[in-house]
Write a protein that holds these residues in place. Structure first.
Motif, PDB file in Angstrom:
ATOM      1  N   ILE A 178     -11.290   2.539 -22.687  1.00  0.00           N
ATOM      2  CA  ILE A 178     -10.138   3.388 -21.895  1.00  0.00           C
ATOM      3  C   ILE A 178      -9.970   3.913 -20.715  1.00  0.00           C
ATOM      4  N   GLU A 179     -11.164   3.642 -20.077  1.00  0.00           N
ATOM      5  CA  GLU A 179     -11.406   3.351 -18.438  1.00  0.00           C
ATOM      6  C   GLU A 179     -11.159   2.119 -17.973  1.00  0.00           C
ATOM      7  N   ARG A 180     -11.248   1.051 -18.774  1.00  0.00           N
ATOM      8  CA  ARG A 180     -10.459  -0.557 -18.212  1.00  0.00           C
ATOM      9  C   ARG A 180      -9.112  -0.322 -18.457  1.00  0.00           C
ATOM     10  N   PHE A 181      -9.242  -0.200 -19.368  1.00  0.00           N
ATOM     11  CA  PHE A 181      -7.279  -0.422 -19.423  1.00  0.00           C
ATOM     12  C   PHE A 181      -6.547   0.448 -18.798  1.00  0.00           C
ATOM     13  N   LEU A 182      -6.664   2.095 -18.286  1.00  0.00           N
ATOM     14  CA  LEU A 182      -6.232   2.390 -17.378  1.00  0.00           C
ATOM     15  C   LEU A 182      -6.110   2.048 -15.720  1.00  0.00           C
ATOM     16  N   SER A 183      -7.171   1.529 -15.801  1.00  0.00           N
ATOM     17  CA  SER A 183      -7.524   0.583 -13.768  1.00  0.00           C
ATOM     18  C   SER A 183      -6.516  -0.652 -13.782  1.00  0.00           C
ATOM     19  N   THR A 184      -6.638  -1.251 -15.138  1.00  0.00           N
ATOM     20  CA  THR A 184      -5.743  -2.343 -15.619  1.00  0.00           C
ATOM     21  C   THR A 184      -4.409  -1.782 -15.410  1.00  0.00           C
ATOM     22  N   TYR A 185      -4.142  -1.111 -16.423  1.00  0.00           N
ATOM     23  CA  TYR A 185      -2.329  -0.610 -16.600  1.00  0.00           C
ATOM     24  C   TYR A 185      -2.391   0.308 -15.206  1.00  0.00           C
ATOM     25  N   ASP A 186      -2.318   0.257 -14.359  1.00  0.00           N
ATOM     26  CA  ASP A 186      -2.661   1.337 -12.612  1.00  0.00           C
ATOM     27  C   ASP A 186      -2.167  -0.332 -12.552  1.00  0.00           C
ATOM     28  N   GLU A 187      -2.743  -1.221 -12.011  1.00  0.00           N
ATOM     29  CA  GLU A 187      -1.719  -2.423 -11.401  1.00  0.00           C
ATOM     30  C   GLU A 187      -0.864  -3.047 -12.099  1.00  0.00           C
ATOM     31  N   PHE A 188      -1.176  -3.180 -13.168  1.00  0.00           N
ATOM     32  CA  PHE A 188       0.206  -3.139 -14.153  1.00  0.00           C
ATOM     33  C   PHE A 188       1.814  -2.338 -13.412  1.00  0.00           C
ATOM     34  N   ALA A 189       1.166  -1.091 -13.904  1.00  0.00           N
ATOM     35  CA  ALA A 189       2.827  -0.715 -13.354  1.00  0.00           C
ATOM     36  C   ALA A 189       3.285  -0.540 -12.011  1.00  0.00           C
ATOM     37  N   ALA A 190       2.131  -1.017 -11.212  1.00  0.00           N
ATOM     38  CA  ALA A 190       2.560  -0.797  -9.875  1.00  0.00           C
ATOM     39  C   ALA A 190       3.592  -2.215  -9.310  1.00  0.00           C
ATOM     40  N   ALA A 191       2.794  -3.471 -10.120  1.00  0.00           N
ATOM     41  CA  ALA A 191       3.645  -4.592  -9.702  1.00  0.00           C
ATOM     42  C   ALA A 191       4.781  -4.843 -10.759  1.00  0.00           C
ATOM     43  N   MET A 192       4.800  -3.794 -11.565  1.00  0.00           N
ATOM     44  CA  MET A 192       6.078  -3.932 -12.325  1.00  0.00           C
ATOM     45  C   MET A 192       7.381  -3.596 -12.038  1.00  0.00           C
ATOM     46  N   TYR A 193       6.669  -2.406 -11.299  1.00  0.00           N
ATOM     47  CA  TYR A 193       8.243  -0.868 -10.470  1.00  0.00           C
ATOM     48  C   TYR A 193       8.063  -1.507  -8.866  1.00  0.00           C
ATOM     49  N   VAL A 240       0.694  -1.301  -0.321  1.00  0.00           N
ATOM     50  CA  VAL A 240       0.410   0.035  -0.042  1.00  0.00           C
ATOM     51  C   VAL A 240       0.923   1.012  -0.374  1.00  0.00           C
ATOM     52  N   GLN A 241       1.600   1.035   1.128  1.00  0.00           N
ATOM     53  CA  GLN A 241       2.795   2.849   0.585  1.00  0.00           C
ATOM     54  C   GLN A 241       3.369   2.900  -0.441  1.00  0.00           C
ATOM     55  N   PHE A 242       4.138   1.487  -1.269  1.00  0.00           N
ATOM     56  CA  PHE A 242       4.409   1.236  -2.502  1.00  0.00           C
ATOM     57  C   PHE A 242       3.567   2.217  -3.375  1.00  0.00           C
ATOM     58  N   ARG A 243       2.531   2.044  -3.586  1.00  0.00           N
ATOM     59  CA  ARG A 243       2.154   2.284  -4.461  1.00  0.00           C
ATOM     60  C   ARG A 243       1.842   3.430  -3.825  1.00  0.00           C
ATOM     61  N   THR A 244       0.972   4.247  -2.857  1.00  0.00           N
ATOM     62  CA  THR A 244       1.057   5.708  -2.661  1.00  0.00           C
ATOM     63  C   THR A 244       2.302   6.296  -3.273  1.00  0.00           C
ATOM     64  N   PHE A 245       3.355   5.785  -2.644  1.00  0.00           N
ATOM     65  CA  PHE A 245       4.722   6.321  -3.375  1.00  0.00           C
ATOM     66  C   PHE A 245       4.997   6.485  -4.652  1.00  0.00           C
ATOM     67  N   LEU A 246       4.782   6.060  -5.277  1.00  0.00           N
ATOM     68  CA  LEU A 246       4.799   5.207  -7.434  1.00  0.00           C
ATOM     69  C   LEU A 246       3.593   6.309  -7.730  1.00  0.00           C
ATOM     70  N   ASN A 247       2.481   6.430  -6.838  1.00  0.00           N
ATOM     71  CA  ASN A 247       1.149   7.645  -7.554  1.00  0.00           C
ATOM     72  C   ASN A 247       1.632   8.962  -7.956  1.00  0.00           C
ATOM     73  N   SER A 248       3.151   9.215  -6.589  1.00  0.00           N
ATOM     74  CA  SER A 248       3.748  10.655  -6.168  1.00  0.00           C
ATOM     75  C   SER A 248       4.562  10.871  -7.112  1.00  0.00           C
ATOM     76  N   ILE A 249       5.114   9.829  -7.685  1.00  0.00           N
ATOM     77  CA  ILE A 249       6.299  10.509  -8.984  1.00  0.00           C
ATOM     78  C   ILE A 249       6.127  10.368 -10.234  1.00  0.00           C
ATOM     79  N   THR A 250       4.569   9.299 -10.422  1.00  0.00           N
ATOM     80  CA  THR A 250       4.736   9.512 -11.727  1.00  0.00           C
ATOM     81  C   THR A 250       3.036   9.895 -11.767  1.00  0.00           C
TER      82      THR A 250
END
Length: 221
Positions: free
Chosen positions: A94-109, A62-72
């Motif tokens: 677009i809405e579904r893709f954005l939500s899925t990409y957000d999860e993808f980016a968080a897992a990746m980073y 959770v903390q890493f996700r918050t951190f990631l959203n603050s810099i990207t």
């Protein structure tokens, strides 16, 4: 390049040119220096979260996700990866893709950070492409103090004027550019079917989490 300057004013011209070049250098150095400090501080914050042994796995995520959203700006990056297909997608797609990409980016980073826990990152230099576009280069330093990998961060400004990371480079390969090529190729092969792309991205997210999962930490570590 011919400037049509009279011989008597040549000296004045070169003096002005030198002054202009010096000022331009200072102007370019300012955003570059700021971007370098932003990247170094951000990476240090990320490692602090993942190295905090007082956090549970859920708290760390959770903390890493918050951190990631603050810099990207994952929305900006996600839309970029769709290329021209973004024009033909429905709002729901677009809405579904954005939500899925957000999860993808968080897992990746988080995978990148978590897997290399125990190492550090040292900013080496940067290149200012424009006043609001700086590429910061860094070395991933191993436990023995030697550089192991070279990485890069493309730093832009968001609508509020804050520094954000819009792309990540690993050993010369830019992530968002590579994803754009990958996603648009997938859409071309599947006749622009966004549902298939989103489903594929969900599968990749799960594979990322499994493949990058580091050894479980214990209280003794």
């Amino acid at each position: 390049m011919p400037f049509g300057i009279l011989r008597v004013s040549t000296l004045c011209f070169f003096v002005l040119l030198a002054l202009f070049g010096a000022r331009a250098g200072v102007a370019a150095a300012a955003p570059a220096s700021e971007a370098e400090a932003f990247v170094q501080t951000s990476i240090d914050r990320g490692y602090q979260i993942l190295n905090n042994k007082d956090l549970s796995a859920t708290e760390r995520q959770v903390q890493f996700r918050t951190f990631l959203n603050s810099i990207t700006d994952t929305k900006r990056v996600a839309l970029f990866t769709l290329g021209t297909f973004v024009r033909t997608a429905s709002p729901a797609d677009i809405e579904r893709f954005l939500s899925t990409y957000d999860e993808f980016a968080a897992a990746m980073y988080q995978g990148y950070f978590d897997w290399y826990t125990g190492q550090s990152l040292r900013v080496v230099n940067s290149t200012a492409r424009a006043a609001d576009d700086v590429v910061v280069y860094a070395d991933v330093i191993g436990p023995n103090g030697a550089p192991q990998f070279k990485v890069g961060f493309r730093v832009r400004k968001d609508s509020a004027g804050r520094n954000i990371v819009t792309d990540f480079q690993f050993e010369g390969v830019w992530l968002a550019l590579n994803q754009r090529s990958d996603f648009t190729s997938f859409l071309q092969q599947n006749k622009g079917n966004f549902s298939l792309l989103t489903s594929e991205l969900e599968k990749r997210t799960q594979r990322f989490r499994e493949a990058w999962a580091p050894p479980q930490r214990t209280s003794a570590q």
